[in-house]
Structure formats: C-alpha cells, structure tokens
Design a protein around this motif. Structure first.
Motif, short mmCIF file in Angstrom:
data_model
loop_
_atom_site.label_atom_id
_atom_site.label_comp_id
_atom_site.label_asym_id
_atom_site.label_seq_id
_atom_site.Cartn_x
_atom_site.Cartn_y
_atom_site.Cartn_z
N GLU A 178 114.27 11.21 57.11
CA GLU A 178 113.18 11.63 56.25
C GLU A 178 111.87 11.70 57.04
O GLU A 178 111.11 12.66 56.92
CB GLU A 178 113.04 10.64 55.08
N GLN A 179 111.61 10.70 57.86
CA GLN A 179 110.39 10.68 58.67
C GLN A 179 110.40 11.83 59.67
O GLN A 179 109.35 12.43 59.94
CB GLN A 179 110.24 9.34 59.41
N ARG B 101 109.22 14.86 57.88
CA ARG B 101 107.77 14.78 57.67
C ARG B 101 107.00 15.06 58.96
O ARG B 101 105.99 15.76 58.96
CB ARG B 101 107.39 13.41 57.11
N ASP B 102 107.52 14.49 60.08
CA ASP B 102 106.87 14.72 61.37
C ASP B 102 106.88 16.20 61.75
O ASP B 102 105.99 16.67 62.46
CB ASP B 102 107.55 13.91 62.48
N ARG C 105 108.31 19.32 53.86
CA ARG C 105 108.21 18.51 52.65
C ARG C 105 109.59 17.96 52.29
O ARG C 105 110.59 18.68 52.33
CB ARG C 105 107.68 19.39 51.51
N VAL C 106 109.65 16.69 51.96
CA VAL C 106 110.92 16.05 51.60
C VAL C 106 111.07 16.14 50.08
O VAL C 106 110.52 15.33 49.34
CB VAL C 106 110.99 14.60 52.10
#
Length: 138
Positions: free
Chosen positions: A10-11, A14-15, A19-20
């Motif tokens: 997930e990170q 985002r990085d 969008r999650v």
C-alpha cells in the motif's frame, strides 16, 4: 507477515502517487497473502472471490506499479503467463514441473557456492541471479 506485507504494498502505491482505493486495497491483501506464484488472472479471480469489484485492467496496472516500486517480482517461466511474488523474501530458486505447472521454491547452499566459485574464477562477483529448473517426474 501478510498484513505487514500488505501495508508495504500500500505504501509503495502511495509513494508512486497512486490512490489506494478499496478495490486496490483488496487486491494488495490478495497479493500479500499469496503463498504461491499466481498470475494476473489468478490474482483477479482471488480478489473478486474476496468481494473486491476490481477489473483485470486494474490488476495489471497495479502489478506494473508495484513492480516499478520494487516490492514485487515478475517471474517469467518458459511458456507460462507471468507470475508474481513478493520481493521481500530471502533468495530462493524455482523448479517448474512441466506436466502440472507447479512452481516450487528451493534453496541449496551447494548451488549458491558453486555459482559464486564459477563467477570468481572468471573474475566476477555475482550481483543477482535467478535459477529455474524445468523438471518432469521420472
């Protein structure tokens, strides 16, 4: 392990500025929990079974982004669709059963030592390698 891995995936999205969404989060959980080497269609099916209304196109885009972030690895075995695994595992090699399609992971220190010796004899140091054995039962 699955939850921590899902958080890292997930990170990574985002990085990358992705969008999650709820669908992507469900897909990430499926990827994180996989103990085998699923292809994109298998990941899609598992996500749908888990209740995520995710499209196959989203699966492919998400896999491409995760690979670019270095958190999953694409495995391309001869004559098979690409398969995926988390990149946070310790080094291992793969043995592919040509009859069943099963992919088995293994580690053998003798093989690792021999590869390093051969590279050194030729004046090199191994930076990265992959070993795939294609097998059939006798």
């Amino acid at each position: 392990m699955g939850e921590r891995r899902a958080d890292r995936l997930e990170q990574a999205l985002r990085d990358a500025g992705v969008r999650v969404t709820r669908q992507r989060a469900a897909l990430l959980r499926v990827i994180a929990d996989a103990e085998d080497h699923p292809d994109a269609a298998e990941l899609h099916g598992r996500a749908v079974t888990a209740g995520a209304g995710v499209s196959l196109a989203t699966v492919y885009r998400t896999l491409t982004t995760l690979r670019a972030q270095g958190v999953i690895e694409k495995l391309e075995f001869q004559g098979e669709p690409a398969r995926w695994e988390a990149a946070d595992q310790r080094h291992h090699d793969h043995m592919i059963d040509l009859d069943s399609g099963a992919v088995m992971e293994f580690t053998d220190e003798r093989i690792e030592r021999l590869q390093a010796e051969i590279a050194a004899e030729m004046g090199y140091e191994i930076v990265h390698h992959r070993l795939e054995l294609y097998v059939r039962r006798r």
